[in-house]
Design a protein around this motif. Structure first.
Motif, short mmCIF file in Angstrom:
data_model
loop_
_atom_site.label_atom_id
_atom_site.label_comp_id
_atom_site.label_asym_id
_atom_site.label_seq_id
_atom_site.Cartn_x
_atom_site.Cartn_y
_atom_site.Cartn_z
N TYR A 197 4.84 6.62 -10.87
CA TYR A 197 4.86 5.28 -10.61
C TYR A 197 3.99 5.26 -9.42
CZ TYR A 197 10.00 6.00 -11.87
OH TYR A 197 10.82 6.37 -12.49
N TYR B 282 2.62 2.40 -6.53
CA TYR B 282 2.96 1.92 -5.45
C TYR B 282 1.48 1.19 -5.28
CZ TYR B 282 8.29 2.23 -6.65
OH TYR B 282 9.22 1.87 -7.09
N GLN C 228 1.19 -0.64 -0.98
CA GLN C 228 1.77 -0.74 0.45
C GLN C 228 0.12 -1.43 1.42
OE1 GLN C 228 3.39 2.31 2.28
NE2 GLN C 228 4.69 0.70 3.92
N GLY D 26 2.37 -3.60 7.35
CA GLY D 26 3.97 -4.47 8.36
C GLY D 26 5.11 -4.14 6.33
N GLN D 27 4.13 -4.48 5.36
CA GLN D 27 5.28 -4.56 4.00
C GLN D 27 6.00 -2.78 3.38
OE1 GLN D 27 6.41 -7.41 3.14
NE2 GLN D 27 5.25 -7.78 4.49
N GLY D 28 7.04 -2.65 3.01
CA GLY D 28 7.30 -1.21 2.33
C GLY D 28 6.83 -1.44 0.82
N PRO D 29 6.97 -0.13 0.52
CA PRO D 29 5.53 -0.28 -0.66
C PRO D 29 6.44 -1.24 -1.81
CG PRO D 29 6.67 2.09 -0.36
CD PRO D 29 7.43 1.13 0.84
N PHE E 118 6.36 -2.20 -6.47
CA PHE E 118 6.34 -0.91 -7.05
C PHE E 118 4.74 -2.17 -8.26
CE2 PHE E 118 6.95 0.69 -11.27
CZ PHE E 118 7.23 -0.60 -12.60
N TYR F 169 5.02 1.56 -14.27
CA TYR F 169 5.10 3.10 -13.54
C TYR F 169 4.58 4.05 -16.01
CZ TYR F 169 9.52 3.92 -16.24
OH TYR F 169 10.73 4.04 -17.49
N LEU G 49 0.45 4.03 -3.28
CA LEU G 49 1.13 5.37 -3.55
C LEU G 49 1.39 5.40 -4.23
CD1 LEU G 49 3.36 4.11 -0.30
CD2 LEU G 49 1.76 6.27 -0.24
N LEU H 59 12.23 10.25 -6.33
CA LEU H 59 11.34 9.97 -5.62
C LEU H 59 10.23 11.04 -5.07
CD1 LEU H 59 10.47 6.06 -6.57
CD2 LEU H 59 9.73 7.59 -8.03
N PHE I 186 6.96 11.28 -3.55
CA PHE I 186 5.58 10.55 -3.33
C PHE I 186 4.63 11.63 -2.54
CE2 PHE I 186 6.35 6.16 -3.43
CZ PHE I 186 7.83 5.56 -3.44
N GLY I 187 3.41 10.77 -2.73
CA GLY I 187 2.40 11.44 -3.12
C GLY I 187 2.21 10.64 -1.05
N GLU I 188 0.79 10.98 -0.45
CA GLU I 188 0.76 10.71 0.59
C GLU I 188 -0.53 9.46 0.90
OE1 GLU I 188 -0.76 14.48 3.39
OE2 GLU I 188 -1.17 14.95 1.83
N TYR J 13 14.47 6.02 2.50
CA TYR J 13 13.29 6.70 2.55
C TYR J 13 13.11 6.75 4.11
CZ TYR J 13 12.60 8.09 -2.26
OH TYR J 13 12.99 8.34 -3.33
N TYR K 218 12.66 3.32 5.07
CA TYR K 218 13.52 2.46 4.22
C TYR K 218 14.17 2.64 3.78
CZ TYR K 218 8.07 1.65 5.10
OH TYR K 218 6.63 1.48 5.66
N GLY L 277 12.76 -2.87 1.26
CA GLY L 277 12.39 -3.29 2.28
C GLY L 277 11.78 -3.20 2.74
#
Lengths: 114, 110
Positions: A33, A35, A37, A40-43, A45, A48, A91, A103, A105-107, B36, B86, B101
């Motif tokens: 996947y 993503y 970011q 101030g926001q979440g990841p 999408f 994929y 991401l 899931l 995640f990478g850095e 998360y 999150y 979120g």
């Protein structure tokens, strides 16, 4: 470290240039996947893959964005003609097939477009 | 539309105080909910998922379908809990993608 790895970690570019990010997932994971970011926001999408097939793309992914996973292993995300609004953390995450799989995640790859 | 709402950008508590991070979701199907966590200078990682009904690092979360909520709770906060949290929503047992979120920054003061 056998986790998800991303390269480069940071990229500063001028508006109009092309950039490419690479993601190496956990080796036995067939789902990958991307993503994005922003501050101030979440990841959010983007797209994929299951193996080498790109199965879903978000409307966030404009024509300037292209992602590939040619051999079902690593993936690349290319942004052509970058714009300042593309500045974000990109991401990558991977998981195995199956219901409720975690899931990993990478850095992330941080892009700054000047 | 599928959506996850975390109303608090920042939650500051003292060590030993109870913690509740709020998460509400909007989804007409059968949801899968996750929390998360991202500690300072670390990657995003799974804390817990509703189907496991487990407690991780003292945190629990119960899915309330009536209130469409999945709040994260811990009875006694520790300084090492300070992180970005999150809430994320998956779909119908086929978590092809997660919807996140905006996150809540938990700051535990000594």
């Amino acid at each position: 470290d056998t986790g998800v790895s991303q390269d480069p970690r940071h990229k500063i570019t001028k508006r109009g240039q092309n950039v490419t990010f690479r993601c190496d997932p956990i080796s036995e994971h067939n789902r990958l996947y991307w993503y994005r970011q922003t501050l101030g926001q979440g990841p959010e999408f983007l797209t994929y893959f299951q193996n080498e097939a790109q199965l879903e793309k978000s409307r966030l992914l404009s024509d300037r964005f292209s992602a590939e996973r040619p051999k079902g292993s690593f993936s690349t995300l290319e942004i052509q003609r970058t714009e300042q609004g593309d500045s974000a953390m990109y991401l990558c995450a991977s998981r195995s097939t199956g219901v409720g799989g975690e899931l990993f995640f990478g850095e992330g790859s941080r892009l700054t477009v000047l | 539309a599928q959506r996850v709402t975390q109303p608090e950008k920042l939650l500051s508590v003292f060590k030993g105080a109870p913690v509740e991070l709020k998460c509400n979701y909007s989804y007409s199907g059968s949801p899968e909910l996750f929390w998360y966590v991202q500690y300072s200078r670390q990657r995003l990682q799974l804390l817990l998922r509703h189907i496991s009904r487990e407690s991780i690092k003292g945190f629990t979360a119960d899915l309330n379908k009536g209130e469409t909520s999945f709040h994260l709770k811990k009875p006694f906060a520790q300084e090492e809990d300070s992180a970005m949290y999150y809430c994320a929503l998956g779909r119908d047992g086929a978590t092809n993608k997660l919807i996140f979120g905006t996150g809540t920054l938990l700051a535990v003061q000594p």
